[in-house]
Design an enzyme around this catalytic site. Structure first.
Site, PDB file in Angstrom:
ATOM      1  N   LYS A 180       0.861  -1.179   0.000  1.00  0.00           N
ATOM      2  CA  LYS A 180       0.000   0.000   0.000  1.00  0.00           C
ATOM      3  C   LYS A 180       0.904   1.237   0.000  1.00  0.00           C
ATOM      4  CE  LYS A 180      -2.243   3.395   2.589  1.00  0.00           C
ATOM      5  NZ  LYS A 180      -1.997   4.410   1.541  1.00  0.00           N
ATOM      6  N   GLY A 233       6.614   5.368   8.459  1.00  0.00           N
ATOM      7  CA  GLY A 233       5.711   6.510   8.521  1.00  0.00           C
ATOM      8  C   GLY A 233       5.755   7.152   9.899  1.00  0.00           C
ATOM      9  N   SER A 234       4.661   7.796  10.270  1.00  0.00           N
ATOM     10  CA  SER A 234       4.615   8.557  11.510  1.00  0.00           C
ATOM     11  C   SER A 234       4.529   7.647  12.724  1.00  0.00           C
ATOM     12  CB  SER A 234       3.412   9.495  11.503  1.00  0.00           C
ATOM     13  OG  SER A 234       2.201   8.751  11.627  1.00  0.00           O
ATOM     14  N   ASN A 235       4.939   8.177  13.883  1.00  0.00           N
ATOM     15  CA  ASN A 235       4.858   7.409  15.123  1.00  0.00           C
ATOM     16  C   ASN A 235       3.423   7.061  15.479  1.00  0.00           C
ATOM     17  OD1 ASN A 235       7.616   8.584  15.245  1.00  0.00           O
ATOM     18  ND2 ASN A 235       7.610   7.594  17.253  1.00  0.00           N
ATOM     19  N   GLN A 236       2.526   8.016  15.293  1.00  0.00           N
ATOM     20  CA  GLN A 236       1.133   7.795  15.661  1.00  0.00           C
ATOM     21  C   GLN A 236       0.538   6.631  14.890  1.00  0.00           C
ATOM     22  OE1 GLN A 236      -1.389  11.184  14.949  1.00  0.00           O
ATOM     23  NE2 GLN A 236      -3.209  10.219  15.789  1.00  0.00           N
ATOM     24  N   VAL A 237       0.724   6.619  13.576  1.00  0.00           N
ATOM     25  CA  VAL A 237       0.175   5.544  12.749  1.00  0.00           C
ATOM     26  C   VAL A 237       0.933   4.247  12.995  1.00  0.00           C
ATOM     27  CG1 VAL A 237      -0.240   4.766  10.394  1.00  0.00           C
ATOM     28  CG2 VAL A 237      -0.656   7.154  11.005  1.00  0.00           C
ATOM     29  N   GLY A 238       2.254   4.337  13.110  1.00  0.00           N
ATOM     30  CA  GLY A 238       3.063   3.150  13.313  1.00  0.00           C
ATOM     31  C   GLY A 238       2.693   2.386  14.569  1.00  0.00           C
ATOM     32  N   GLU A 255       9.416   1.612  11.178  1.00  0.00           N
ATOM     33  CA  GLU A 255      10.441   2.656  11.113  1.00  0.00           C
ATOM     34  C   GLU A 255       9.693   3.973  11.122  1.00  0.00           C
ATOM     35  OE1 GLU A 255      12.537   5.596  10.414  1.00  0.00           O
ATOM     36  OE2 GLU A 255      12.207   5.003   8.334  1.00  0.00           O
ATOM     37  N   CYS A 289      13.380  11.102   7.188  1.00  0.00           N
ATOM     38  CA  CYS A 289      13.335  10.713   8.605  1.00  0.00           C
ATOM     39  C   CYS A 289      14.694  10.881   9.261  1.00  0.00           C
ATOM     40  CB  CYS A 289      12.817   9.290   8.762  1.00  0.00           C
ATOM     41  SG  CYS A 289      13.733   8.062   7.830  1.00  0.00           S
ATOM     42  N   GLN A 336       1.314  19.069   4.519  1.00  0.00           N
ATOM     43  CA  GLN A 336       2.686  19.094   5.031  1.00  0.00           C
ATOM     44  C   GLN A 336       3.195  20.521   5.118  1.00  0.00           C
ATOM     45  OE1 GLN A 336       4.125  16.424   6.270  1.00  0.00           O
ATOM     46  NE2 GLN A 336       5.832  17.703   6.933  1.00  0.00           N
ATOM     47  N   GLU A 389       9.139  16.199  15.648  1.00  0.00           N
ATOM     48  CA  GLU A 389       9.585  16.076  14.260  1.00  0.00           C
ATOM     49  C   GLU A 389       8.784  17.026  13.375  1.00  0.00           C
ATOM     50  OE1 GLU A 389      10.823  12.460  11.331  1.00  0.00           O
ATOM     51  OE2 GLU A 389       8.810  12.345  12.178  1.00  0.00           O
TER      52      GLU A 389
END
Length: 486
Positions: A180, A233-238, A255, A289, A336, A389
């Site tokens: 995806k 991707g982002s911490n929240q989604v990860g 990551e 990143c 962004q 970030e």
């Protein structure tokens, strides 16, 4: 060969065929340098589309894993050759789709080719060890077993390199893939999958499904037939992906973010440090990143470093990445850009603005998402722009007296992805290597350098503590099977 489209529609690639989503809905992708330029329209896929892709990957996995590693490698070599033959076309699409300059896009596409060739060679390398048994009449050894179906969820900032450094090892180690891509980079991804298709990979071995992360990304994490998930991707989604995978016992690899420091010691080569800070922090519009965001400078050389840095930042040329002479392109999307501008406003409240700080306007910029490269000073470690970030071209200068203070400041964030130091003192180098809490530490080089043959990943909140790339990829994409023969 052109992207498989129907009046500019990019289709999903499922079970060896280009197919439209059951939803009949499309997501329009525009050029962030000029929003009048429609790059393509991608499928707004549904869970039914994802189910079809996973089913295809599941059906293909037995035959694919039984191929000899060398034969799987031949498919990767052929794909690499096809991508290389279309390098300029793919790079141009990348620049139009997410904004990085054409030379950077070409370099990234070439790296994707190198990644495929590296992992193609893995098909001929060892996959286990012979271990002595306590039974003199027995043979004991290990071999590697693929996970099965691997879900790959990739971001928009490296539309070729990251899909390749996840997909190539997954394939060579015998897994099948459902990928995806980020919506902002799905047209470029479709071009990569055209190359897989032209290389003749068996139907179902590689599949691509575009669409919202909340539907397709989360669906991959939840799907009972997806055996492993690799995410950038982002911490929240990860973390949400990881929690979902953990709940059903699937293997996962994350990551995520970084807040990467560069330390400039009093004995540093200042010109080298300035150039590397600019390259590491501002290339790709700071959308890496591993990008430098905090610049920690010893007081003895602070003023000299600051003066040279600001002067060079002001010389940066900004514009459409397809034009000659442009060093920095736009933010990848309006959201962004707005995120970056909001952090710049916080920076103005928390420190002193040295240069930049504005959205660019005028005929060349009005239809794009352009922001000036920005430098702040007088930033404390607890400031928002020193902790969170930004993912944009923003540098925060921080003055320290000693190396010990610099390392303490560098570690004073929740992230631990990459870090660099500029020094000519061996003891300072060794102290930095030992004491820096980061998965990648670099000496007299920018923070944003990653080599495909070396393990990559972060500490603390930057990753799930696994590693990507190089031989380390084998640890995620396979399981060890111990064999005892009497």
């Amino acid at each position: 060969m052109t992207v498989k489209t129907e009046t500019s529609k990019c289709l999903n690639y499922i079970n060896g065929r280009w197919v439209a989503s059951d939803s009949d809905e499309l997501i329009t992708v525009t050029n962030p340098a000029n929003t009048d330029d429609v790059v393509g329209r991608i499928q707004k896929s549904t869970r039914d589309d994802l189910d079809q892709a996973v089913s295809a990957a599941k059906a293909a996995k037995k035959e694919w894993k039984t191929l000899a590693g060398a034969d799987r490698g031949k498919f990767l070599y052929k794909t690499a050759d096809i991508i290389e033959s279309r390098l300029d076309e793919i790079a141009e699409c990348m620049t139009r789709e997410m904004g990085k300059t054409f030379p950077e896009a070409k370099g990234e596409t070439a790296r994707g080719v190198a990644i495929l060739r590296y992992y193609a060679g893995e098909g001929m390398r060892k996959e286990g060890d012979v271990i002595p048994s306590t039974d003199k009449d027995a043979l004991m050894f290990t071999k590697r077993a693929p996970l099965g179906v691997v879900g790959v969820i990739t971001p928009w900032n490296f539309p070729v390199a990251i899909p390749m450094w996840k997909t190539a090892p997954a394939l060579i180690y015998g897994n099948t893939v459902v990928l995806k891509p980020a919506s902002e980079a799905a047209v470029t991804c479709a071009k990569l999958f055209e190359c897989f298709a032209e290389a003749g990979l068996p139907a179902g071995v590689v599949n691509m499904v575009s669409g919202p992360g909340s539907v397709i990304g989360q669906g991959i994490a939840e799907h009972a037939d997806v055996n492993g998930i690799t995410f950038t991707g982002s911490n929240q989604v990860g973390k949400k992906i990881g929690q979902t995978a953990l709940a059903r016992g699937a293997k996962y690899q994350l990551e995520m973010g970084g807040k990467n420091p560069v330390i400039v010691a009093s004995d540093a080569d200042i010109d080298l440090a300035v150039d590397a800070t600019i390259s590491g922090g501002l290339r790709s519009t700071g959308q890496k990143c591993t990008a430098t965001s905090r610049v920690i400078v010893q007081s003895d050389v602070y003023d000299e470093f600051k003066e040279k840095l600001v002067a060079k930042v002001k010389e940066i040329t900004i514009g459409d990445g397809l034009k000659n002479g442009i060093w920095m392109g736009p933010s990848a999307s309006e959201s962004q850009l707005n995120t970056v501008l909001s952090y710049i406003e916080k920076g103005k409240q928390e420190g002193t603005l040295l240069c930049g700080g504005n959205r660019l306007s005028g005929e060349e910029y009005d239809k794009g998402y352009f922001v000036e490269p920005t430098v702040f000073e007088d930033i404390t470690s607890n400031a928002t722009i020193a902790q969170e970030e930004i993912f944009g071209p923003v540098l925060a200068l921080m003055k320290v007296e000693s190396l010990e203070e610099a390392i303490e400041l560098a570690n004073d964030v929740e992230f631990g992805l990459s870090a660099s130091i500029f020094t000519s003192n061996i003891q300072k180098m060794l102290s930095f290597i030992s004491d820096m809490d980061a998965g990648l530490v670099r000496i007299n080089a920018e923070s944003a350098g990653v080599e495909l043959q070396a393990p990559f990943g972060g500490m603390k909140q930057s990753s799930s503590h696994s590693r990507e790339q190089g031989e380390a990829a084998k640890e995620f994409f396979t399981s060890i099977k111990t064999v005892f023969v009497k």
